[in-house]
Scaffold this motif. Structure first.
Motif, PDB file in Angstrom:
ATOM      1  N   LYS A 140       0.825  -1.208   0.000  1.00 34.67           N
ATOM      2  CA  LYS A 140       0.000   0.000   0.000  1.00 34.67           C
ATOM      3  C   LYS A 140       0.860   1.259   0.000  1.00 34.67           C
ATOM      4  O   LYS A 140       0.490   2.277  -0.593  1.00 34.67           O
ATOM      5  CB  LYS A 140      -0.922   0.005   1.223  1.00 34.67           C
ATOM      6  CG  LYS A 140      -2.106  -0.931   1.109  1.00 34.67           C
ATOM      7  CD  LYS A 140      -2.979  -0.869   2.358  1.00 34.67           C
ATOM      8  CE  LYS A 140      -4.152  -1.819   2.241  1.00 34.67           C
ATOM      9  NZ  LYS A 140      -4.985  -1.812   3.475  1.00 34.67           N
ATOM     10  N   TYR A 141       1.993   1.200   0.699  1.00 33.94           N
ATOM     11  CA  TYR A 141       2.884   2.348   0.755  1.00 33.94           C
ATOM     12  C   TYR A 141       3.834   2.413  -0.444  1.00 33.94           C
ATOM     13  O   TYR A 141       4.714   3.259  -0.496  1.00 33.94           O
ATOM     14  CB  TYR A 141       3.691   2.336   2.049  1.00 33.94           C
ATOM     15  CG  TYR A 141       2.896   2.785   3.256  1.00 33.94           C
ATOM     16  CD1 TYR A 141       2.552   4.123   3.423  1.00 33.94           C
ATOM     17  CD2 TYR A 141       2.458   1.872   4.203  1.00 33.94           C
ATOM     18  CE1 TYR A 141       1.808   4.545   4.515  1.00 33.94           C
ATOM     19  CE2 TYR A 141       1.707   2.276   5.297  1.00 33.94           C
ATOM     20  CZ  TYR A 141       1.390   3.610   5.454  1.00 33.94           C
ATOM     21  OH  TYR A 141       0.646   4.019   6.526  1.00 33.94           O
ATOM     22  N   GLY A 142       3.645   1.488  -1.384  1.00 33.63           N
ATOM     23  CA  GLY A 142       4.450   1.516  -2.602  1.00 33.63           C
ATOM     24  C   GLY A 142       5.862   1.013  -2.419  1.00 33.63           C
ATOM     25  O   GLY A 142       6.744   1.321  -3.224  1.00 33.63           O
ATOM     26  N   ARG A 143       6.100   0.205  -1.362  1.00 36.07           N
ATOM     27  CA  ARG A 143       7.457  -0.296  -1.122  1.00 36.07           C
ATOM     28  C   ARG A 143       7.559  -1.747  -1.567  1.00 36.07           C
ATOM     29  O   ARG A 143       6.589  -2.506  -1.508  1.00 36.07           O
ATOM     30  CB  ARG A 143       7.817  -0.184   0.359  1.00 36.07           C
ATOM     31  CG  ARG A 143       7.936   1.250   0.850  1.00 36.07           C
ATOM     32  CD  ARG A 143       8.597   1.308   2.220  1.00 36.07           C
ATOM     33  NE  ARG A 143       7.750   0.798   3.270  1.00 36.07           N
ATOM     34  CZ  ARG A 143       7.090   1.561   4.138  1.00 36.07           C
ATOM     35  NH1 ARG A 143       7.164   2.879   4.047  1.00 36.07           N
ATOM     36  NH2 ARG A 143       6.359   1.020   5.092  1.00 36.07           N
ATOM     37  N   SER A 144       8.777  -2.132  -1.977  1.00 27.87           N
ATOM     38  CA  SER A 144       9.007  -3.524  -2.330  1.00 27.87           C
ATOM     39  C   SER A 144       9.190  -4.333  -1.048  1.00 27.87           C
ATOM     40  O   SER A 144       9.251  -3.778   0.054  1.00 27.87           O
ATOM     41  CB  SER A 144      10.256  -3.658  -3.202  1.00 27.87           C
ATOM     42  OG  SER A 144      11.415  -3.453  -2.411  1.00 27.87           O
ATOM     43  N   LEU A 145       9.329  -5.646  -1.198  1.00 27.66           N
ATOM     44  CA  LEU A 145       9.504  -6.512  -0.026  1.00 27.66           C
ATOM     45  C   LEU A 145      10.953  -6.657   0.395  1.00 27.66           C
ATOM     46  O   LEU A 145      11.233  -7.297   1.407  1.00 27.66           O
ATOM     47  CB  LEU A 145       8.925  -7.901  -0.328  1.00 27.66           C
ATOM     48  CG  LEU A 145       7.423  -8.074  -0.091  1.00 27.66           C
ATOM     49  CD1 LEU A 145       6.990  -9.448  -0.549  1.00 27.66           C
ATOM     50  CD2 LEU A 145       7.094  -7.885   1.375  1.00 27.66           C
ATOM     51  N   ASP A 146      11.878  -6.084  -0.359  1.00 29.06           N
ATOM     52  CA  ASP A 146      13.295  -6.278  -0.053  1.00 29.06           C
ATOM     53  C   ASP A 146      13.622  -5.870   1.374  1.00 29.06           C
ATOM     54  O   ASP A 146      14.289  -6.603   2.117  1.00 29.06           O
ATOM     55  CB  ASP A 146      14.169  -5.483  -1.040  1.00 29.06           C
ATOM     56  CG  ASP A 146      14.029  -6.001  -2.454  1.00 29.06           C
ATOM     57  OD1 ASP A 146      13.554  -7.153  -2.603  1.00 29.06           O
ATOM     58  OD2 ASP A 146      14.379  -5.280  -3.396  1.00 29.06           O
ATOM     59  N   ALA A 147      13.175  -4.670   1.764  1.00 28.15           N
ATOM     60  CA  ALA A 147      13.499  -4.172   3.099  1.00 28.15           C
ATOM     61  C   ALA A 147      12.844  -5.032   4.176  1.00 28.15           C
ATOM     62  O   ALA A 147      13.466  -5.353   5.200  1.00 28.15           O
ATOM     63  CB  ALA A 147      13.051  -2.721   3.245  1.00 28.15           C
ATOM     64  N   LEU A 148      11.580  -5.432   3.967  1.00 29.06           N
ATOM     65  CA  LEU A 148      10.884  -6.213   4.982  1.00 29.06           C
ATOM     66  C   LEU A 148      11.539  -7.580   5.181  1.00 29.06           C
ATOM     67  O   LEU A 148      11.745  -8.021   6.311  1.00 29.06           O
ATOM     68  CB  LEU A 148       9.417  -6.394   4.582  1.00 29.06           C
ATOM     69  CG  LEU A 148       8.557  -7.240   5.524  1.00 29.06           C
ATOM     70  CD1 LEU A 148       8.562  -6.646   6.922  1.00 29.06           C
ATOM     71  CD2 LEU A 148       7.138  -7.353   4.998  1.00 29.06           C
ATOM     72  N   LEU A 149      11.887  -8.239   4.097  1.00 28.65           N
ATOM     73  CA  LEU A 149      12.525  -9.547   4.217  1.00 28.65           C
ATOM     74  C   LEU A 149      13.905  -9.426   4.854  1.00 28.65           C
ATOM     75  O   LEU A 149      14.320 -10.300   5.628  1.00 28.65           O
ATOM     76  CB  LEU A 149      12.610 -10.211   2.846  1.00 28.65           C
ATOM     77  CG  LEU A 149      11.255 -10.521   2.186  1.00 28.65           C
ATOM     78  CD1 LEU A 149      11.453 -11.201   0.843  1.00 28.65           C
ATOM     79  CD2 LEU A 149      10.390 -11.387   3.100  1.00 28.65           C
TER      80      LEU A 149
END
Length: 384
Positions: free
Chosen positions: A98-107
């Motif tokens: 929703k915030y337009g971010r990829s999953l790279d940072a979360l993972l």
């Protein structure tokens, strides 16, 4: 959300009590490490949001300890559900999308957090006298748990992206429909904002069969809108195809079964659509700019028929064949401004034949062939 059982695992209850006691410290160190090693989250972890995220990390660790405690202490607790933790991870993945971010940072944050948390959990377990094999099994469970959370976040991220794409596609379709239906300017502006669509200076309507779209949209401006005209024909509203851009569009559509309306300010795209529709009704194809006279004459077929009957009334006494030849000659005479040689060349007759027919026309029409109003009516009536 998929359920995944937690294997039976023998960790002393006293160790679990110690682990629960240090959870706040472990969560704090995990957040500090994530902030340092994953720059994308440095701002998010600042202030009040940081406290909330630290609480979420602590809750995830607590959920893990609850799972292994149940697996250890209750024979029937094998396969204790992970739904609360997985649902939280799933929601986190959707939030990133929703915030337009990829999953790279979360993972990356999952990996860093798991490493730091495991370091503390392993230290406490070893200090409590847990044997090496059990510690190894404990490690496997920790990282399997993180893998499950990561997979749930990936699923949430993908679902949110798909939902967002579908919603935007629906909003763009509604905008296209609103434009060709000539909705008020304020409604069009609201629809454009909802669809996150940046209005161009102009829009040009293109009518074509659904089957002919193919990869055409890939060749056009990304802001091109699509709407259904009927069950078989589609409408494309192409941005900024005016001036030199129109020539480019016409060349791009060459060889396709299309009707191209005029460029109009984007809020008035319905005008372009309406003209393209009128051309289609008259079996005209291609660029409507090449058919302006035919479009004008076809706007009121009844009026055109009445006009033709009026201006050709002087020929009513002629035979059918003679009237047809005189009408043909009159049309050519108007087109070539009375130049006999050019009329003869167009009609494939001798100039003397042209002279005879024009003389006959002057006898029938008299002064009308010198009357500007009559000349206009004759030109319009015989234009096609």
């Amino acid at each position: 959300m998929n359920k995944k059982p937690v294997p039976v695992f023998r960790l002393p209850a006293s160790v679990i009590v110690q682990l629960r006691h240090v959870l706040p410290e472990v969560a704090g160190r995990a957040v500090t490490a994530i902030t340092a090693e994953v720059p994308a989250y440095a701002e998010a972890f600042a202030g009040e949001m940081g406290a909330k995220i630290e609480g979420a990390v602590r809750a995830a660790l607590a959920m893990f300890l609850n799972l292994i405690a149940r697996a250890d202490n209750a024979e029937g607790a094998r396969g204790a559900p992970m739904e609360p933790a997985l649902e939280g991870a799933y929601a986190l993945g959707r939030g990133e999308a929703k915030y337009g971010r990829s999953l790279d940072a979360l993972l990356a944050a999952y990996r860093v957090g798991a490493r730091v948390a495991w370091r503390d959990l392993a230290r406490i377990s070893v200090e409590a006298g847990v044997d090496a094999m059990t510690v190894t099994e404990f490690a496997e469970l920790v990282f399997a748990y993180i893998d499950e959370l990561s997979a749930a976040s990936v699923a949430g991220h993908a679902d949110e992206l798909a939902s967002t794409v579908r919603a935007r596609h629906r909003n763009l379709e509604r905008l296209g429909r609103a434009l060709i239906e000539a909705e008020p300017a304020h409604a069009l502006a609201a629809a454009a904002a909802l669809a996150e669509w940046t209005p161009p200076a102009t829009l040009t309507a293109v009518l074509l069969p659904e089957r002919a779209i193919g990869n055409l949209l890939d060749l056009l401006d990304q802001r091109t809108l699509q709407a259904d005209a009927d069950g078989e024909r589609a409408v494309l509203l192409v941005p900024d195809a005016h001036g030199a851009g129109r020539g480019h569009l016409i060349r791009l559509l060459s060889g396709r079964e299309v009707v191209v309306g005029p460029a109009r300010p984007w809020e008035r795209a319905a005008e372009s659509y309406a003209r393209a529709g009128r051309a289609l009704a008259l079996s005209l194809t291609g660029d409507t700019e090449d058919h302006l006279v035919a479009l004008l004459l076809g706007a009121d077929p009844g009026a055109l028929s009445d006009l033709r009957a009026r201006v050709l009334a002087p020929l009513a006494g002629e035979g059918e064949a003679s009237a047809a030849k005189l009408t043909e000659t009159l049309r050519s005479w108007l087109r070539h401004h009375g130049r006999r040689e050019e009329i003869a060349a167009e009609l494939f007759v001798h100039p003397q034949t042209v002279r005879y027919r024009v003389t006959r026309l002057r006898d029938l029409y008299g002064d009308k062939l010198r009357d500007p109003d009559w000349l206009i009516m004759l030109t319009v009536a015989l234009a096609t």
